[in-house]
Design a protein around this motif. Structure first.
Motif, mmCIF file in Angstrom:
data_model
loop_
_atom_site.group_PDB
_atom_site.id
_atom_site.type_symbol
_atom_site.label_atom_id
_atom_site.label_comp_id
_atom_site.label_asym_id
_atom_site.label_seq_id
_atom_site.Cartn_x
_atom_site.Cartn_y
_atom_site.Cartn_z
ATOM 1 N N ASP A 144 0.805 -1.228 0.000
ATOM 2 C CA ASP A 144 0.000 0.000 0.000
ATOM 3 C C ASP A 144 0.835 1.274 0.000
ATOM 4 O O ASP A 144 0.347 2.331 -0.402
ATOM 5 N N GLY A 145 2.083 1.197 0.478
ATOM 6 C CA GLY A 145 2.898 2.400 0.604
ATOM 7 C C GLY A 145 4.108 2.439 -0.302
ATOM 8 O O GLY A 145 4.342 3.419 -1.003
ATOM 9 N N LEU A 146 4.882 1.366 -0.298
ATOM 10 C CA LEU A 146 6.124 1.372 -1.074
ATOM 11 C C LEU A 146 5.857 1.348 -2.578
ATOM 12 O O LEU A 146 6.438 2.147 -3.314
ATOM 13 N N LEU A 147 5.010 0.451 -3.019
ATOM 14 C CA LEU A 147 4.770 0.352 -4.466
ATOM 15 C C LEU A 147 4.266 1.664 -5.063
ATOM 16 O O LEU A 147 4.798 2.119 -6.084
ATOM 17 N N PRO A 148 3.269 2.327 -4.445
ATOM 18 C CA PRO A 148 2.849 3.614 -4.996
ATOM 19 C C PRO A 148 3.973 4.664 -4.981
ATOM 20 O O PRO A 148 4.088 5.476 -5.898
ATOM 21 N N ASP A 207 14.717 -1.386 -10.857
ATOM 22 C CA ASP A 207 15.916 -0.583 -10.602
ATOM 23 C C ASP A 207 15.982 -0.110 -9.157
ATOM 24 O O ASP A 207 16.912 0.601 -8.784
ATOM 25 N N SER A 208 14.999 -0.491 -8.349
ATOM 26 C CA SER A 208 14.937 -0.044 -6.964
ATOM 27 C C SER A 208 15.764 -0.949 -6.066
ATOM 28 O O SER A 208 15.790 -2.162 -6.257
ATOM 29 N N ILE A 209 16.426 -0.332 -5.098
ATOM 30 C CA ILE A 209 17.126 -1.072 -4.043
ATOM 31 C C ILE A 209 16.540 -0.578 -2.735
ATOM 32 O O ILE A 209 16.556 0.618 -2.448
ATOM 33 N N PHE A 210 16.002 -1.497 -1.948
ATOM 34 C CA PHE A 210 15.308 -1.145 -0.721
ATOM 35 C C PHE A 210 16.178 -1.480 0.475
ATOM 36 O O PHE A 210 16.771 -2.550 0.552
ATOM 37 N N GLN A 211 16.251 -0.542 1.420
ATOM 38 C CA GLN A 211 17.023 -0.747 2.643
ATOM 39 C C GLN A 211 16.069 -0.929 3.805
ATOM 40 O O GLN A 211 15.126 -0.164 3.971
ATOM 41 N N GLY A 252 8.891 7.380 -10.476
ATOM 42 C CA GLY A 252 9.291 7.163 -11.856
ATOM 43 C C GLY A 252 10.432 6.170 -12.000
ATOM 44 O O GLY A 252 10.878 5.881 -13.106
ATOM 45 N N ILE A 253 10.926 5.664 -10.887
ATOM 46 C CA ILE A 253 12.006 4.672 -10.920
ATOM 47 C C ILE A 253 11.377 3.302 -11.158
ATOM 48 O O ILE A 253 10.499 2.897 -10.400
#
Length: 131
Positions: A12-16, A27-31, A22-23
């Motif tokens: 509900d939060g990260l994906l939006p 290509d995303s790296i999550f910490q 626009g990334i």
């Protein structure tokens, strides 16, 4: 919070947020830290299904987590108030107010200090640092 709730928050939060940035998700790296709900099979599978890489992160590493330093900033700001809060609701209001007043420079300084903090953690072999 359990793993299911954590995955719901990510959905509900990260994906939006990623979509809005626009990334591309790939290509995303999550910490995140090594909290059990973060390292659960359910969460790992969720990240895999979304094509999001999770950064390897040492256990017990608050020196490397900028949010910990932001909370310390909030604590210092709360200590400048002349009066004690009268309850949890007033405390919450003060924390929210101070959070909204964090200047971009504070966040930028924390980000800029990451290489120094990382070097210190490596030098201390994961142990305590001055940070």
């Amino acid at each position: 919070m359990n793993a299911e709730q954590y995955v719901d928050i990510l959905t509900d939060g990260l994906l939006p947020s990623i979509e809005e940035s626009g990334i591309p998700a790939g290509d995303s790296i999550f910490q995140q830290d090594n909290d059990p709900k973060h390292t659960s099979k359910l969460a790992q599978k969720w990240f895999e299904n979304q094509g999001i890489t999770v950064m390897d992160w040492p256990a017990q590493s608050p020196d490397l987590n900028p949010i910990e330093h932001l909370w310390e900033h909030i604590k210092r700001q709360l200590n400048t108030w002349d009066t004690q809060q009268k309850g949890v609701h007033e405390l919450w209001d003060r924390v929210a107010g101070e959070w909204n007043e964090i200047e971009a420079e504070v966040c930028q300084n924390l980000i800029s200090s990451l290489p120094r903090r990382t070097e210190a953690v490596i030098k201390a072999k994961g142990g305590n640092t001055k940070y």
